[in-house]
Motif scaffolding. Structure first.
Motif, PDB file in Angstrom:
ATOM      1  N   ALA A 141     -57.669-109.108  62.326  1.00  0.00           N
ATOM      2  CA  ALA A 141     -58.105-110.342  62.292  1.00  0.00           C
ATOM      3  C   ALA A 141     -59.566-110.438  62.261  1.00  0.00           C
ATOM      4  O   ALA A 141     -60.143-111.260  61.577  1.00  0.00           O
ATOM      5  CB  ALA A 141     -57.587-110.953  63.505  1.00  0.00           C
ATOM      6  N   ALA A 142     -60.444-109.563  62.891  1.00  0.00           N
ATOM      7  CA  ALA A 142     -61.663-109.752  62.918  1.00  0.00           C
ATOM      8  C   ALA A 142     -62.275-109.172  61.558  1.00  0.00           C
ATOM      9  O   ALA A 142     -63.181-109.624  61.171  1.00  0.00           O
ATOM     10  CB  ALA A 142     -62.118-108.620  64.061  1.00  0.00           C
ATOM     11  N   LEU A 143     -61.739-108.192  60.996  1.00  0.00           N
ATOM     12  CA  LEU A 143     -62.090-107.740  59.660  1.00  0.00           C
ATOM     13  C   LEU A 143     -61.897-108.917  58.693  1.00  0.00           C
ATOM     14  O   LEU A 143     -63.014-109.214  57.794  1.00  0.00           O
ATOM     15  CB  LEU A 143     -61.477-106.446  59.280  1.00  0.00           C
ATOM     16  CG  LEU A 143     -61.766-105.155  59.798  1.00  0.00           C
ATOM     17  CD1 LEU A 143     -61.045-104.052  59.597  1.00  0.00           C
ATOM     18  CD2 LEU A 143     -63.302-104.801  59.533  1.00  0.00           C
ATOM     19  N   LEU A 144     -60.767-109.513  58.503  1.00  0.00           N
ATOM     20  CA  LEU A 144     -60.562-110.668  57.802  1.00  0.00           C
ATOM     21  C   LEU A 144     -61.530-111.893  58.065  1.00  0.00           C
ATOM     22  O   LEU A 144     -62.226-112.385  56.844  1.00  0.00           O
ATOM     23  CB  LEU A 144     -59.154-111.311  57.973  1.00  0.00           C
ATOM     24  CG  LEU A 144     -57.912-110.297  57.386  1.00  0.00           C
ATOM     25  CD1 LEU A 144     -56.481-110.959  57.809  1.00  0.00           C
ATOM     26  CD2 LEU A 144     -58.005-110.346  55.911  1.00  0.00           C
ATOM     27  N   VAL A 150     -58.589-106.755  53.340  1.00  0.00           N
ATOM     28  CA  VAL A 150     -57.781-105.628  54.323  1.00  0.00           C
ATOM     29  C   VAL A 150     -56.477-105.367  53.654  1.00  0.00           C
ATOM     30  O   VAL A 150     -55.732-106.213  53.218  1.00  0.00           O
ATOM     31  CB  VAL A 150     -57.644-106.084  55.579  1.00  0.00           C
ATOM     32  CG1 VAL A 150     -57.074-105.026  56.514  1.00  0.00           C
ATOM     33  CG2 VAL A 150     -59.123-106.616  56.221  1.00  0.00           C
ATOM     34  N   LEU A 151     -56.391-103.901  53.394  1.00  0.00           N
ATOM     35  CA  LEU A 151     -55.045-103.396  53.358  1.00  0.00           C
ATOM     36  C   LEU A 151     -54.465-102.823  54.439  1.00  0.00           C
ATOM     37  O   LEU A 151     -55.277-102.459  55.416  1.00  0.00           O
ATOM     38  CB  LEU A 151     -55.137-102.239  52.225  1.00  0.00           C
ATOM     39  CG  LEU A 151     -55.879-102.573  50.853  1.00  0.00           C
ATOM     40  CD1 LEU A 151     -55.816-101.193  50.051  1.00  0.00           C
ATOM     41  CD2 LEU A 151     -55.292-103.728  50.035  1.00  0.00           C
ATOM     42  N   ALA A 160     -45.965-104.991  59.416  1.00  0.00           N
ATOM     43  CA  ALA A 160     -46.927-105.144  58.575  1.00  0.00           C
ATOM     44  C   ALA A 160     -46.797-106.655  57.939  1.00  0.00           C
ATOM     45  O   ALA A 160     -47.984-107.236  57.915  1.00  0.00           O
ATOM     46  CB  ALA A 160     -47.585-103.932  57.713  1.00  0.00           C
ATOM     47  N   GLU A 161     -45.850-106.701  57.451  1.00  0.00           N
ATOM     48  CA  GLU A 161     -45.728-107.978  56.486  1.00  0.00           C
ATOM     49  C   GLU A 161     -45.654-109.347  57.367  1.00  0.00           C
ATOM     50  O   GLU A 161     -46.151-110.172  57.221  1.00  0.00           O
ATOM     51  CB  GLU A 161     -44.506-108.018  55.801  1.00  0.00           C
ATOM     52  CG  GLU A 161     -44.534-107.030  54.807  1.00  0.00           C
ATOM     53  CD  GLU A 161     -43.132-106.720  53.855  1.00  0.00           C
ATOM     54  OE1 GLU A 161     -42.071-107.033  54.379  1.00  0.00           O
ATOM     55  OE2 GLU A 161     -43.281-106.407  52.454  1.00  0.00           O
ATOM     56  N   SER A 162     -45.113-108.982  58.755  1.00  0.00           N
ATOM     57  CA  SER A 162     -45.140-109.905  59.521  1.00  0.00           C
ATOM     58  C   SER A 162     -46.294-110.313  60.440  1.00  0.00           C
ATOM     59  O   SER A 162     -47.093-111.724  60.462  1.00  0.00           O
ATOM     60  CB  SER A 162     -44.111-109.944  60.797  1.00  0.00           C
ATOM     61  OG  SER A 162     -42.816-109.610  60.517  1.00  0.00           O
ATOM     62  N   LEU A 163     -47.519-109.406  60.342  1.00  0.00           N
ATOM     63  CA  LEU A 163     -48.791-109.513  60.765  1.00  0.00           C
ATOM     64  C   LEU A 163     -49.229-110.132  59.613  1.00  0.00           C
ATOM     65  O   LEU A 163     -50.331-110.986  60.066  1.00  0.00           O
ATOM     66  CB  LEU A 163     -49.241-108.134  61.037  1.00  0.00           C
ATOM     67  CG  LEU A 163     -50.483-108.005  61.497  1.00  0.00           C
ATOM     68  CD1 LEU A 163     -50.906-108.819  62.662  1.00  0.00           C
ATOM     69  CD2 LEU A 163     -51.030-106.631  61.731  1.00  0.00           C
ATOM     70  N   ALA A 165     -48.403-112.330  57.371  1.00  0.00           N
ATOM     71  CA  ALA A 165     -47.904-113.666  57.682  1.00  0.00           C
ATOM     72  C   ALA A 165     -48.528-114.517  58.738  1.00  0.00           C
ATOM     73  O   ALA A 165     -49.115-115.648  58.744  1.00  0.00           O
ATOM     74  CB  ALA A 165     -46.467-113.833  57.879  1.00  0.00           C
ATOM     75  N   ALA A 166     -48.766-113.801  60.017  1.00  0.00           N
ATOM     76  CA  ALA A 166     -49.306-114.476  61.123  1.00  0.00           C
ATOM     77  C   ALA A 166     -50.679-114.635  61.068  1.00  0.00           C
ATOM     78  O   ALA A 166     -51.456-115.520  61.494  1.00  0.00           O
ATOM     79  CB  ALA A 166     -48.960-113.694  62.182  1.00  0.00           C
ATOM     80  N   LEU A 167     -51.421-113.621  60.383  1.00  0.00           N
ATOM     81  CA  LEU A 167     -52.783-113.961  60.149  1.00  0.00           C
ATOM     82  C   LEU A 167     -53.263-114.443  58.916  1.00  0.00           C
ATOM     83  O   LEU A 167     -54.599-115.055  58.899  1.00  0.00           O
ATOM     84  CB  LEU A 167     -53.592-112.450  60.165  1.00  0.00           C
ATOM     85  CG  LEU A 167     -53.393-111.774  61.380  1.00  0.00           C
ATOM     86  CD1 LEU A 167     -53.929-110.290  61.348  1.00  0.00           C
ATOM     87  CD2 LEU A 167     -54.190-112.404  62.754  1.00  0.00           C
ATOM     88  N   GLY A 168     -52.554-115.091  58.101  1.00  0.00           N
ATOM     89  CA  GLY A 168     -52.667-115.640  56.983  1.00  0.00           C
ATOM     90  C   GLY A 168     -53.591-114.723  55.836  1.00  0.00           C
ATOM     91  O   GLY A 168     -54.409-115.481  55.140  1.00  0.00           O
TER      92      GLY A 168
END
Length: 283
Positions: A141-144, A150-151, A160-163, A165-168
């Motif tokens: 989140a902080a890097l985004l 971010v990969l 990872a896919e859920s993450l 989706a949560a972070l957008g």
């Protein structure tokens, strides 16, 4: 240190918490900056967090840090959340407000990015993060938010896919294909348990052959200080950033919230913590 009726109080809640280096760090900062404050370890068993927070507030504490296993529960218990805490889905820093409410923050991700910036790592280009757990979420989140592309590679792709989706934001790649992505990355971050001392046999040398010469390699753990990944990266001639600076940087916001002073994060502070780690302390 002299404690009086005017001394400002804060502490760290965890189970266990006796190993934590946070009391040494915050009390050092109090002495260094002339703050009439004290920071204490607070062992709180699972299931007792709500009662502990209520009691500490009633006792006049300014706030607390929250560590394993209470970060997710703290997220649910506080009255207000910072944007960073909402993004991270966890709380590691709580400030008790004068109106009797609790404000929750998560400084793990911002502390990680601040540590990179302190090492003159540019927050641009593509970053590859290994892992999709709680610590990884705060870092990603902080890097985004810092503008990185971010990969994310995790052994369980669904997580990872859920993450994402949560972070957008962020892009998921298969775990067994992450070495192929290194050639186009400026930063590699390990946020998995493979950084810990019990994984000395994991082979980092082979995948790092694909890393470009200017890439930075970071690990979020600091026990051991030089993880197997960082050792392999140094052997490859890459710039490395250990997790101790993240510990220092993430603590600064809490100290400022409770004691009203932004503390130094310099070589002397690092030496203090290194001394404690050499004596067997963590956290």
């Amino acid at each position: 240190m002299t404690i009086s009726g005017k001394t400002m109080l804060a502490g760290v809640i965890g189970w266990p918490v006796s190993h934590s280096r946070s009391p040494a760090l915050h009390n050092y900062w109090c002495a260094r900056h002339g703050v009439d404050g004290a920071y204490v370890p607070l062992p709180v068993a699972p299931g007792a967090l709500a009662a502990a927070l209520k009691g500490l507030m009633a006792a006049g504490f300014r706030g607390v840090n929250v560590t394993i296993p209470h970060k997710e529960e703290a997220f649910r218990l506080v009255d207000a959340l910072t944007a960073a805490a909402k993004r991270a889905g966890a709380v590691n820093t709580i400030r008790f407000e004068p109106d009797g409410t609790m404000r929750g923050d998560c400084t793990d991700g911002t502390g990680f990015v601040a540590n990179l910036e302190a090492h003159d790592c540019a927050m641009s280009g593509q970053a590859l993060v290994l892992g999709a757990g709680g610590a990884a979420r705060a870092v990603i989140a902080a890097l985004l938010d810092a503008g990185c592309d971010v990969l994310i590679a995790n052994r369980t792709r669904d997580r990872a896919e859920s993450l994402v989706a949560a972070l957008g934001g962020g892009t998921v790649i298969d775990w067994d294909r992450w070495p192929d992505a290194l050639a186009r990355c400026t930063l590699l971050v390990n946020a998995t348990s493979l950084g810990l001392a019990g994984h000395q046999d994991h082979d980092w040398t082979a995948p790092l052959r694909e890393a470009p010469a200017g890439m930075t390699v970071a690990d979020i753990v600091y026990v051991p200080l030089e993880t197997p990944l960082l050792r392999a990266a140094k052997a490859r001639g890459l710039k490395t950033v250990d997790g101790l600076g993240m510990l220092i940087q993430q603590a600064r916001a809490g100290f400022a919230a409770w004691f009203g002073t932004w503390p130094d994060a310099d070589a002397e502070t690092r030496v203090l913590l290194l001394r404690g780690l050499n004596e067997g302390g963590q956290g």
